[in-house]
Write a protein that holds these residues in place. Structure first.
Motif, PDB file in Angstrom:
ATOM      1  N   PRO A  10       0.838  -1.207   0.000  1.00 22.13           N
ATOM      2  CA  PRO A  10       0.000   0.000   0.000  1.00 22.13           C
ATOM      3  C   PRO A  10       0.869   1.251   0.000  1.00 22.13           C
ATOM      4  O   PRO A  10       1.897   1.315   0.677  1.00 22.13           O
ATOM      5  N   GLU A  11       0.468   2.232  -0.788  1.00 22.85           N
ATOM      6  CA  GLU A  11       1.245   3.455  -0.828  1.00 22.85           C
ATOM      7  C   GLU A  11       1.118   4.214   0.486  1.00 22.85           C
ATOM      8  O   GLU A  11       0.121   4.078   1.204  1.00 22.85           O
ATOM      9  N   ILE A  12       2.150   4.992   0.803  1.00 24.27           N
ATOM     10  CA  ILE A  12       2.200   5.747   2.052  1.00 24.27           C
ATOM     11  C   ILE A  12       2.115   7.233   1.721  1.00 24.27           C
ATOM     12  O   ILE A  12       2.865   7.733   0.875  1.00 24.27           O
ATOM     13  N   ALA A  13       1.232   7.940   2.385  1.00 24.29           N
ATOM     14  CA  ALA A  13       1.058   9.378   2.148  1.00 24.29           C
ATOM     15  C   ALA A  13       1.579  10.160   3.347  1.00 24.29           C
ATOM     16  O   ALA A  13       1.246   9.851   4.506  1.00 24.29           O
ATOM     17  N   GLU A  24      13.612   9.180   0.386  1.00 23.43           N
ATOM     18  CA  GLU A  24      13.110   7.845   0.746  1.00 23.43           C
ATOM     19  C   GLU A  24      14.039   6.787   0.175  1.00 23.43           C
ATOM     20  O   GLU A  24      14.688   7.000  -0.866  1.00 23.43           O
ATOM     21  N   GLN A  25      14.069   5.643   0.849  1.00 25.54           N
ATOM     22  CA  GLN A  25      14.860   4.506   0.389  1.00 25.54           C
ATOM     23  C   GLN A  25      13.945   3.373  -0.044  1.00 25.54           C
ATOM     24  O   GLN A  25      12.863   3.180   0.511  1.00 25.54           O
ATOM     25  N   ILE A  53       7.021   9.826  -4.896  1.00 24.97           N
ATOM     26  CA  ILE A  53       8.248   9.034  -5.041  1.00 24.97           C
ATOM     27  C   ILE A  53       7.828   7.612  -5.381  1.00 24.97           C
ATOM     28  O   ILE A  53       7.043   7.001  -4.652  1.00 24.97           O
ATOM     29  N   GLU A  54       8.360   7.106  -6.466  1.00 23.73           N
ATOM     30  CA  GLU A  54       7.939   5.780  -6.933  1.00 23.73           C
ATOM     31  C   GLU A  54       9.178   4.917  -7.185  1.00 23.73           C
ATOM     32  O   GLU A  54      10.122   5.348  -7.836  1.00 23.73           O
TER      33      GLU A  54
END
Length: 232
Positions: A10-13, A24-25, A53-54
């Motif tokens: 799940p993506e993090i907002a 981000e890493q 960021i993807e």
């Protein structure tokens, strides 16, 4: 996400952030290999306050490389991505003016611990040679032949030389084109000896003495002497 755009988690907002730079890493996912930079950053500004960021992943991947003896690519490398873990085989290709210096086929096995690998085929550039020879009508060398080695496959031209006491009985220049099928060749220039020019073996000096003419003069002189004696 994977190469099809499916989310692996799940993506993090992150909300209500001050304007500035955030980093981000990438994470690790079972059966997937990162196909992206390990870290990424975004800078939130007044004009661009909402960003993404993807990180992209693939199930497994391997690259195929064809290189010369110096490690230079003979063509752009090929990448096979989003692969199921398992064994994959590639065959060597043919490249003009190059010879394979490796196995004809190679295999790799993508595993959980080694999901990204490289198959590399090595080649040597084919070199050629040619010899230059200067010969008389009997095939005898007028000087030591010259050998040109370790040459690229292309066209080469040589000019005839001059040799004292000989006349060229051939073209003034000759060319050879070295190819994969004919990479070792000979350029030969033929000469005829010039009679009436005697080359002294120790000094190389010439004396324009026509032996046939001398013998003829001596014979005529003897004949004249005999006739003169008979008349007397």
């Amino acid at each position: 996400m994977d190469e099809s755009g499916n989310l692996l988690a799940p993506e993090i907002a992150y909300k209500n952030l001050d304007l500035g730079t955030y980093t981000e890493q990438a994470k690790s996912f079972k059966a997937y290999s990162l196909n992206d930079n390990y870290t990424k950053s975004v800078t939130l500004t007044k004009e661009n306050r909402n960003q993404v960021i993807e990180f992209k992943y693939t199930n497994g991947l391997y690259k195929v490389r064809y290189v010369d003896e110096s490690g230079n690519l003979l063509e752009p490398e090929t990448t096979h991505t989003n692969l199921v873990l398992g064994t994959y085989t590639e065959k060597a290709k043919s490249f003009k003016d190059y010879k394979l210096n490796d196995e004809i086929s190679k295999s790799i096995t993508l595993t959980e611990d080694n999901k990204s690998q490289v198959i590399e085929f090595k080649y040597n550039k084919i070199k050629g040679s040619y010899i230059v020879r200067y010969v008389d009508e009997s095939g005898n060398l007028l000087e030591n032949e010259t050998s040109h080695k370790d040459l690229d496959l292309t066209k080469y031209t040589e000019e005839a030389k001059r040799f004292e006491g000989y006349i060229l009985n051939d073209e003034n220049s000759k060319s050879v084109t070295l190819t994969e099928d004919n990479k070792d060749q000979v350029i030969e220039f033929k000469y005829n000896i010039v009679y009436g020019v005697t080359v002294l073996p120790q000094t190389g000096d010439t004396s324009k003495l026509n032996i046939t003419l001398i013998l003829l003069i001596l014979s005529l002189g003897s004949l004249f002497f005999v006739l003169k004696k008979k008349q007397a």
